[in-house]
Structures are given as C-alpha cells and as structure tokens.
Design a protein around this motif. Structure first.
Motif, short mmCIF file in Angstrom:
data_model
loop_
_atom_site.label_atom_id
_atom_site.label_comp_id
_atom_site.label_asym_id
_atom_site.label_seq_id
_atom_site.Cartn_x
_atom_site.Cartn_y
_atom_site.Cartn_z
N THR A 214 0.84 -1.18 0.00
CA THR A 214 0.00 0.00 0.00
C THR A 214 0.88 1.24 0.00
O THR A 214 1.81 1.34 0.80
CB THR A 214 -0.92 0.02 1.25
N ALA A 215 0.59 2.14 -0.92
CA ALA A 215 1.33 3.40 -1.03
C ALA A 215 0.36 4.47 -1.52
O ALA A 215 -0.77 4.17 -1.88
CB ALA A 215 2.51 3.26 -1.97
N GLY A 216 0.83 5.70 -1.54
CA GLY A 216 -0.01 6.81 -1.99
C GLY A 216 -0.39 6.66 -3.45
O GLY A 216 0.36 6.10 -4.25
N ALA A 217 -1.55 7.17 -3.81
CA ALA A 217 -2.00 7.13 -5.20
C ALA A 217 -1.01 7.88 -6.07
O ALA A 217 -0.46 8.90 -5.68
CB ALA A 217 -3.39 7.74 -5.30
N GLY A 218 -0.76 7.34 -7.25
CA GLY A 218 0.16 7.97 -8.17
C GLY A 218 1.61 7.59 -7.95
O GLY A 218 2.49 8.02 -8.68
N ASP A 219 1.88 6.78 -6.95
CA ASP A 219 3.25 6.33 -6.69
C ASP A 219 3.52 5.10 -7.57
O ASP A 219 2.63 4.60 -8.24
CB ASP A 219 3.41 5.97 -5.21
N GLU A 220 4.76 4.64 -7.58
CA GLU A 220 5.09 3.43 -8.31
C GLU A 220 6.21 2.69 -7.61
O GLU A 220 7.02 3.29 -6.90
CB GLU A 220 5.48 3.75 -9.76
N LEU A 221 6.23 1.38 -7.79
CA LEU A 221 7.28 0.53 -7.25
C LEU A 221 8.33 0.41 -8.34
O LEU A 221 8.05 -0.06 -9.44
CB LEU A 221 6.71 -0.84 -6.89
N THR A 222 9.55 0.86 -8.06
CA THR A 222 10.59 0.90 -9.09
C THR A 222 11.66 -0.17 -8.92
O THR A 222 12.47 -0.36 -9.82
CB THR A 222 11.27 2.28 -9.14
N GLY A 223 11.68 -0.86 -7.80
CA GLY A 223 12.67 -1.92 -7.62
C GLY A 223 12.49 -2.68 -6.34
O GLY A 223 11.95 -2.15 -5.36
N VAL A 224 12.93 -3.94 -6.35
CA VAL A 224 12.92 -4.80 -5.17
C VAL A 224 14.25 -5.53 -5.15
O VAL A 224 14.68 -6.08 -6.17
CB VAL A 224 11.75 -5.82 -5.22
N TRP A 225 14.91 -5.53 -3.99
CA TRP A 225 16.20 -6.20 -3.85
C TRP A 225 16.17 -7.16 -2.68
O TRP A 225 15.53 -6.91 -1.67
CB TRP A 225 17.30 -5.17 -3.60
N SER A 226 16.91 -8.26 -2.84
CA SER A 226 17.15 -9.23 -1.77
C SER A 226 18.64 -9.50 -1.75
O SER A 226 19.40 -8.92 -2.54
CB SER A 226 16.37 -10.52 -2.02
N ALA A 227 19.08 -10.41 -0.88
CA ALA A 227 20.49 -10.76 -0.84
C ALA A 227 20.96 -11.36 -2.16
O ALA A 227 22.13 -11.25 -2.52
CB ALA A 227 20.75 -11.75 0.30
N GLY A 228 20.04 -11.93 -2.92
CA GLY A 228 20.36 -12.52 -4.22
C GLY A 228 20.42 -11.53 -5.35
O GLY A 228 20.66 -11.89 -6.49
N GLY A 229 20.17 -10.26 -5.08
CA GLY A 229 20.20 -9.24 -6.12
C GLY A 229 18.84 -8.64 -6.39
O GLY A 229 17.91 -8.76 -5.59
N ARG A 230 18.73 -7.99 -7.55
CA ARG A 230 17.49 -7.30 -7.90
C ARG A 230 16.44 -8.30 -8.40
O ARG A 230 16.73 -9.19 -9.20
CB ARG A 230 17.76 -6.27 -8.99
N ALA A 231 15.22 -8.12 -7.91
CA ALA A 231 14.10 -8.96 -8.34
C ALA A 231 13.56 -8.43 -9.66
O ALA A 231 13.76 -7.26 -10.00
CB ALA A 231 13.01 -8.96 -7.27
N LEU B 264 13.98 -7.92 2.34
CA LEU B 264 13.77 -7.28 1.05
C LEU B 264 13.79 -5.77 1.20
O LEU B 264 13.36 -5.24 2.23
CB LEU B 264 12.42 -7.70 0.46
N ALA B 265 14.28 -5.09 0.18
CA ALA B 265 14.23 -3.63 0.12
C ALA B 265 13.37 -3.25 -1.08
O ALA B 265 13.65 -3.69 -2.21
CB ALA B 265 15.63 -3.05 -0.01
N LEU B 266 12.32 -2.47 -0.84
CA LEU B 266 11.42 -2.03 -1.90
C LEU B 266 11.66 -0.54 -2.12
O LEU B 266 11.66 0.24 -1.16
CB LEU B 266 9.96 -2.24 -1.50
N ARG B 267 11.89 -0.15 -3.38
CA ARG B 267 12.10 1.26 -3.69
C ARG B 267 10.92 1.78 -4.49
O ARG B 267 10.44 1.13 -5.41
CB ARG B 267 13.38 1.47 -4.50
N PHE B 268 10.47 2.97 -4.13
CA PHE B 268 9.31 3.58 -4.75
C PHE B 268 9.74 4.78 -5.59
O PHE B 268 10.85 5.28 -5.46
CB PHE B 268 8.29 4.00 -3.68
N GLY B 269 8.83 5.24 -6.46
CA GLY B 269 9.13 6.33 -7.38
C GLY B 269 9.52 7.63 -6.72
O GLY B 269 10.26 8.43 -7.28
N ASN B 270 9.07 7.86 -5.51
CA ASN B 270 9.42 9.09 -4.80
C ASN B 270 10.72 8.92 -4.01
O ASN B 270 11.00 9.68 -3.09
CB ASN B 270 8.27 9.51 -3.88
#
Length: 123
Positions: free
Chosen positions: A41-58, A103-109
């Motif tokens: 769940t995130a603010g409207a108009g946002d976007e998920l731009t990346g997800v990382w784990s110990a194995g690298g980028r998802a 996991l690390a989740l990165r958002f558009g903002n």
C-alpha cells in the motif's frame, strides 16, 4: 474562514498522499526462485521501481496476457501480488520453507521500505 478550511483540507490531502508505504508479503517458491505474495500500500500515483534481496534485484513483471519485465509497477492505493495477479515480482535464489528473507522495496518518490518476508510452502 473559508480560506482556512480549504487550507486545512489541502494539508490533510497532502498528508494522506505522503503517507509512508506499507507492505505485508510472503514468498512462494517457484522455478528458479520465489514470487512475492501479499499486498503493498502506497499513496495514489506512486510506483514501485525496484525490489532487492540478498540474491540481487528482483524482476518486476506485468503478466497480461504474457509476463514481460517492466521498469516500474504503478500503485494506486493497494497493489495485490501473487501468482495469479496482473503484476508479479520474481525473486531469484534458493529458498526453503520457513526461511526469513530481507527485502528492500524502492518507490518512485525515492522512498525505500525494508521488510522481511517468510517463505511459504510451495503449492
């Protein structure tokens, strides 16, 4: 007085849009890794731009009608994830049931959300 009400309303709407993202996800093992299940769940108009784990980028995938990699997944409130949803996130690696994965989740903002997901039993 009317200006004060409008200012308060705009401030309230701005605070709702700036709300920090929240995620409740698990991992379901699949071929060559695992697929995220749950919701973000995130603010409207946002976007998920990346997800990382110990194995690298998802891989961020749009699966309508076939799965193709995308640079970002649009968010308009709550995004449901799973093996049967239009958007999927595939994490590479070797996982075992009960394992906890950071996991690390990165958002558009440019916000980053650090979470922990539990590996569920394969279906």
């Amino acid at each position: 007085m009317r200006c004060v009400r409008w200012a308060a309303l705009l401030l309230l709407l701005g605070a709702a849009a700036a709300r920090p993202p929240v995620a409740a996800v698990n991992l379901r093992p699949s071929f060559g890794g695992a697929v995220l299940e749950g919701h973000i769940t995130a603010g409207a108009g946002d976007e998920l731009t990346g997800v990382w784990s110990a194995g690298g980028r998802a891989r961020l995938l749009k699966c309508t009608p076939r799965c193709t990699a995308v640079q970002a997944i649009p968010l308009s409130g709550t995004l449901r994830l799973g093996t049967e949803t239009p958007y999927r996130i595939a994490v590479s690696g070797d996982f075992r049931t009960g394992q906890h994965v950071k996991l690390a989740l990165r958002f558009g903002n440019l916000r980053v959300l650090n979470i922990e997901a539990t590996v569920l039993r394969a279906q």
